[in-house]
Scaffold this active site. Structure first.
Site, mmCIF file in Angstrom:
data_model
loop_
_atom_site.group_PDB
_atom_site.id
_atom_site.type_symbol
_atom_site.label_atom_id
_atom_site.label_comp_id
_atom_site.label_asym_id
_atom_site.label_seq_id
_atom_site.Cartn_x
_atom_site.Cartn_y
_atom_site.Cartn_z
ATOM 1 N N ASP A 189 0.849 -1.195 0.000
ATOM 2 C CA ASP A 189 0.000 0.000 0.000
ATOM 3 C C ASP A 189 0.884 1.245 0.000
ATOM 4 O O ASP A 189 2.075 1.179 0.343
ATOM 5 C CB ASP A 189 -0.897 -0.030 1.236
ATOM 6 C CG ASP A 189 -1.728 1.224 1.388
ATOM 7 O OD1 ASP A 189 -2.461 1.561 0.446
ATOM 8 O OD2 ASP A 189 -1.611 1.879 2.437
ATOM 9 N N ASP A 236 -0.643 5.072 0.724
ATOM 10 C CA ASP A 236 -1.136 6.043 1.705
ATOM 11 C C ASP A 236 -1.162 5.432 3.101
ATOM 12 O O ASP A 236 -1.850 4.446 3.352
ATOM 13 C CB ASP A 236 -2.551 6.511 1.339
ATOM 14 C CG ASP A 236 -2.590 7.299 0.046
ATOM 15 O OD1 ASP A 236 -1.636 8.044 -0.201
ATOM 16 O OD2 ASP A 236 -3.566 7.157 -0.701
ATOM 17 N N ASP A 240 -1.478 -0.319 6.040
ATOM 18 C CA ASP A 240 -1.807 0.294 7.333
ATOM 19 C C ASP A 240 -3.290 0.212 7.682
ATOM 20 O O ASP A 240 -3.670 0.485 8.811
ATOM 21 C CB ASP A 240 -1.426 1.774 7.308
ATOM 22 C CG ASP A 240 -2.325 2.562 6.361
ATOM 23 O OD1 ASP A 240 -2.260 2.324 5.138
ATOM 24 O OD2 ASP A 240 -3.123 3.388 6.841
#
Length: 253
Positions: free
Chosen positions: A9, A11, A205
């Site tokens: 990922d 962001d 996250d």
């Protein structure tokens, strides 16, 4: 366990808005040094892969080939082409999404075959009205990703999923979501990196998108608590990630 490849990922994992997560940069460079394949799999549709590539290089000190970037925009376009409902569309989104779709589909506001919804920082009531009427008229309702929030240096801001949710309430039609955690984008990502699922690790996250993308699609997961999902939430998660770290510096490749 040693993994042969990584799905990563952006962001909240590699950066937080305009803020570089230093451990994220170091993590990618360790993969590059060891020539371990990786693919950035992002729900962000505001930028093209080339723009993401340039941003990673200029702002976050990560020099990576454009082919290592797979966005929800690319997955959305692949899905639309597979569906073959027609060559017209109405898009709520920014340049990364609009330029890709309108390069192949004619913009139509009255009776489009598809309504595609992504993040739009210039969202207006009129755009929502056009989309609502088109969906009510039978257009296929596609949400590029279900992210209700996006992590930024300001905090958690409304995401593309929040816009899609508003239209879902207004039309009583559920969107077809393309991005993480859905199988559509993950199947394409696995195909692109060219490795078996058992040899891959999904790193992110956000439990609801990144980690569920791995769990729901038979890929091991690494949750890093630098963005959306906090340490306090981990003990209450319905299915635990395979691994959890506070920093990507703590992960041994």
């Amino acid at each position: 366990m040693t993994y042969k490849g990584y799905l990563i990922d952006l962001d909240g994992t590699i950066y937080m808005g305009e803020h570089k997560i230093e451990a994220g940069t170091r993590f990618v460079k360790r993969l590059q040094d060891r020539e371990i394949p990786y693919l950035f799999v992002t729900n962000n549709t505001t930028k093209t892969p080339a723009q993401v590539q340039r941003r990673l290089r200029e702002k976050f000190d990560i020099d990576t080939p454009e082919t290592t970037i797979y966005t929800a925009t690319l997955a959305t376009l692949d899905y639309m082409n597979d569906m073959a409902k027609g060559k017209t569309a109405y898009v709520i989104g920014e340049s990364g999404l609009k330029s890709a779709i309108y390069a192949e589909y004619k913009r139509e506001t009255e009776n489009p075959a598809y309504v595609v919804v992504g993040l739009d920082n210039d969202l207006t009531y009129e755009k929502l009205s056009i989309a609502t009427l088109a969906i009510a008229g039978g257009a296929m309702f596609i949400g590029t990703n279900p992210d209700l929030n996006i992590p930024t240096e300001r905090g958690l801001l409304p995401g593309a999923g929040a816009i899609a949710k508003l239209l879902e309430v207004a039309t009583r039609v559920k969107p077809i979501f393309i991005g993480k955690p859905n199988a559509i984008i993950m199947n394409k990502a696995v195909e692109q990196i060219g490795l078996a699922r058992r040899d891959l690790l999904m790193v992110g996250d956000n439990y609801l998108t990144d980690i569920r993308a791995g769990i729901d699609n038979d890929i091991d997961t690494l949750l890093v608590t630098t963005g959306f999902t906090t340490v306090a939430e981990i003990q209450n998660l319905p299915i635990a990630p395979t691994f959890v770290v506070g920093s990507l510096d703590d992960w041994e490749i």
